[in-house]
Design an enzyme around this catalytic site. Structure first.
Site, PDB file in Angstrom:
ATOM      1  N   GLY A 103       0.756  -1.204   0.013  1.00  0.00           N
ATOM      2  CA  GLY A 103      -0.128  -0.041  -0.104  1.00  0.00           C
ATOM      3  C   GLY A 103       1.080   1.211   0.159  1.00  0.00           C
ATOM      4  O   GLY A 103       2.114   1.389  -0.446  1.00  0.00           O
ATOM      5  N   CYS A 104       0.171   2.342   0.420  1.00  0.00           N
ATOM      6  CA  CYS A 104       0.863   3.580   0.418  1.00  0.00           C
ATOM      7  C   CYS A 104       1.673   3.991   1.372  1.00  0.00           C
ATOM      8  O   CYS A 104       1.646   4.805   2.167  1.00  0.00           O
ATOM      9  CB  CYS A 104      -0.293   4.835   0.186  1.00  0.00           C
ATOM     10  N   VAL A 105       2.869   3.110   1.933  1.00  0.00           N
ATOM     11  CA  VAL A 105       3.760   3.124   2.833  1.00  0.00           C
ATOM     12  C   VAL A 105       5.276   3.257   2.113  1.00  0.00           C
ATOM     13  O   VAL A 105       5.427   2.629   1.183  1.00  0.00           O
ATOM     14  CB  VAL A 105       3.891   2.090   3.703  1.00  0.00           C
TER      15      VAL A 105
ATOM     16  N   SER B 380       4.249  10.021   2.371  1.00  0.00           N
ATOM     17  CA  SER B 380       5.279   8.949   2.526  1.00  0.00           C
ATOM     18  C   SER B 380       6.528   9.441   1.867  1.00  0.00           C
ATOM     19  O   SER B 380       7.725   9.316   2.664  1.00  0.00           O
ATOM     20  CB  SER B 380       4.870   7.581   2.303  1.00  0.00           C
TER      21      SER B 380
END
Lengths: 105, 425
Positions: A103-105, B380
């Site tokens: 995911g978005c990490v 991020s």
């Protein structure tokens, strides 16, 4: 993919340093991650988090949500961050031999 | 077992099919605007102009196997500046589709597989029951610990709610307290909203993987879930690509959506203008400075200038006009940060940081102490390049700053605040 050696064991890791094969997990891996994550001394509390992550992952194929991890171990999120300064998704999962979070990490 | 090879695409043919009306490759002046404005230029010895010239020269094998397609974030800045509006990102999408799954970056493929693995459509694989549990668990805690919000709601599967609100999986998975500021905002403005236990998640790495069929399936699940609850507005959270993938997907796949698609940023601006969100900048006594990152997926690739303007209006309302410093260039011309297109999951950390250097320099030139951005991938990536290049800025969500300004930011909701902002509470 990069490989690394520690205390005589060889590990294949991804670009972010997560273990590629969960079966390679052993004490040397834990010792290696302890160093890169800047964790001073391994305690029973660290072990409890690692065991909980591995057990959940074996059953479900994903890492648990932090709330579930907190309930399983009895540690509030703050304590988990004290044990694993880069957080449960990065430091703790890495030490437990789980893949990099998706995911978005 | 024989290793799968990457089939060779006819790039010239595909490029000509994709040409906008009136454009032609013979008329391309090779001016290089595309390449000079592309942060991926030079990575894997490639850039957008070179990509097109190689296509015209029939160098299909080289292009078919070039890893550069995973470093191009498909941000469309090259198209934005091209005098003929040539869209290289679509060629890159086709090239990505052409790679066998086994050869594609594992993180992107796995994120897509997890999206497909549950009814949640979550790239972290969170099943519906986990999402329902964490929302209830966090809500109960807030009601007990924050008396002002003892009656706050976080509705689930509420039929006929006005807003169907999606949620990036990062919060329920690893930062559950970060959901709370948004719930508080809804509570204050009196929004009639709901989460859905199905198709609640925002991410769509299937699009990034070039898997068109999987992209369609994800969007279908999401459209069906909103139609089923009868909501008027699908409200996109602070997540860039989820808006684009839904908006573009509905049109691309010809789906019937009985609802409007909107971004939370539009509503933040509207609620502030209408006086429903009474924010101000009085709290910013120390004149802490802020800049904003325009997520490509909602600004350049979707709404354009209107949402960029809304973002600036919200920011200035929150921090004070004198404390806002825009990046140069900005709005639709802003650079991609390098977190888009699945780059964060592409296993190309060094390339991603090389790409992000341009964004880092842009932020550093503003001298701002914080970057506000309504996108998790931007968030991020900008944090990562900040650490990597030893920057001193922080990255915050809009919802955090809105609640800070309103004096309602709970103790567990302050993860992204540096000491200077913490002192302002």
């Amino acid at each position: 993919m990069p490989t690394l050696e520690h205390n005589g064991s060889t590990f294949e890791v991804d670009e972010d340093g997560f273990l590629l094969k969960g079966d390679d997990f052993n004490e040397d891996w834990v010792d290696y991650v302890k160093g890169v994550e800047g964790i001073g001394e391994m305690t029973d509390e660290h072990q409890k988090v690692i065991d909980a992550l591995q057990e959940y992952y074996k059953k479900n194929g994903i890492a648990p949500m932090v709330r579930i991890l907190s309930k399983t171990t009895g540690f509030p999120l703050k304590r988990i961050y004290e044990l694993f300064p880069s957080g449960p998704g990065k430091g703790a999962c890495k030490m437990a031999g789980l893949p990099k979070p998706t995911g978005c990490v | 077992m024989t290793e799968k090879t990457i089939p060779t695409l006819n790039f010239k043919e595909k490029a000509e099919e994709l040409l906008p009306e009136g454009a032609s490759f013979e008329a391309c002046l090779t001016c290089g605007l595309c390449s000079s404005g592309c942060p991926a230029s030079g990575i894997e010895n490639m850039d957008p102009r070179k990509f097109i010239r190689m296509a015209m020269l029939g160098m299909d094998k080289e292009l078919s196997t070039s890893k550069w397609i995973w470093a191009c974030t498909q941000c469309k800045r090259c198209q934005h500046v091209c005098p003929m509006s040539i869209d290289i990102s679509q060629l890159v999408f086709l090239a990505r589709s052409n790679w066998p799954r086994e050869k594609k970056p594992a993180g992107i493929v796995r994120s897509c597989q997890l999206i497909q693995s549950t009814d949640s459509t979550s790239a972290m694989g969170l099943p519906p029951e986990d999402f329902v549990f964490v929302v209830q668990d966090v809500l109960e805690e807030v009601r007990e610990q924050q008396p002002k919000f003892k009656n706050m709601q976080a509705p689930m599967d509420k039929k006929g709610a006005h807003f169907f609100v999606n949620q990036n999986s990062r919060e329920p998975m690893s930062e559950p307290d970060e959901m709370v500021p948004l719930w508080k905002i809804f509570d204050i403005v009196g929004a009639n909203w709901t989460y859905s236990s199905k198709a609640w998640a925002a991410e769509n790495f299937c699009m990034f993987s070039g898997n068109e069929e999987a992209w369609r399936e994800v969007i279908k699940k999401r459209v069906d879930a909103v139609n089923e609850l009868g909501c008027e507005v699908w409200l996109n959270t602070e997540c860039g690509h989820s808006y684009y993938t839904m908006w573009n997907g509905i049109n691309r796949f010809g789906m019937k959506a009985d609802f409007k698609l909107e971004s939370l940023v539009t509503y933040y601006a509207r609620w502030i203008r209408e006086g429903k969100l009474p924010v101000n900048s009085d709290w910013n006594r120390k004149n802490i400075t802020f800049t904003v990152q325009d997520p490509c997926m909602i600004v350049r690739k979707a709404y354009g200038e209107s949402i960029a303007e809304d973002m600036r209006f919200v920011t200035k309302s929150l921090v004070g006009e004198e404390n806002f410093i825009d990046m140069q260039p900005n709005r639709s011309a802003n650079y991609c940060c390098g977190g888009g297109g699945g780059f964060l999951q592409a296993g190309m950390t060094e390339h991603r940081r090389t790409y992000g250097k341009r964004k880092f320099d842009q932020i550093a030139a503003t001298g701002a102490s914080y970057v506000l951005t309504p996108c998790h991938n931007c968030h991020s990536q900008i944090e990562d390049i900040g650490h990597h290049y030893r920057g001193s800025y922080g990255v915050v969500h809009f919802w955090t700053l809105i609640c800070l300004s309103l004096g309602i930011l709970g103790e567990n909701e302050r993860t992204y605040l540096g000491p200077d902002l913490l002192e302002c509470i």
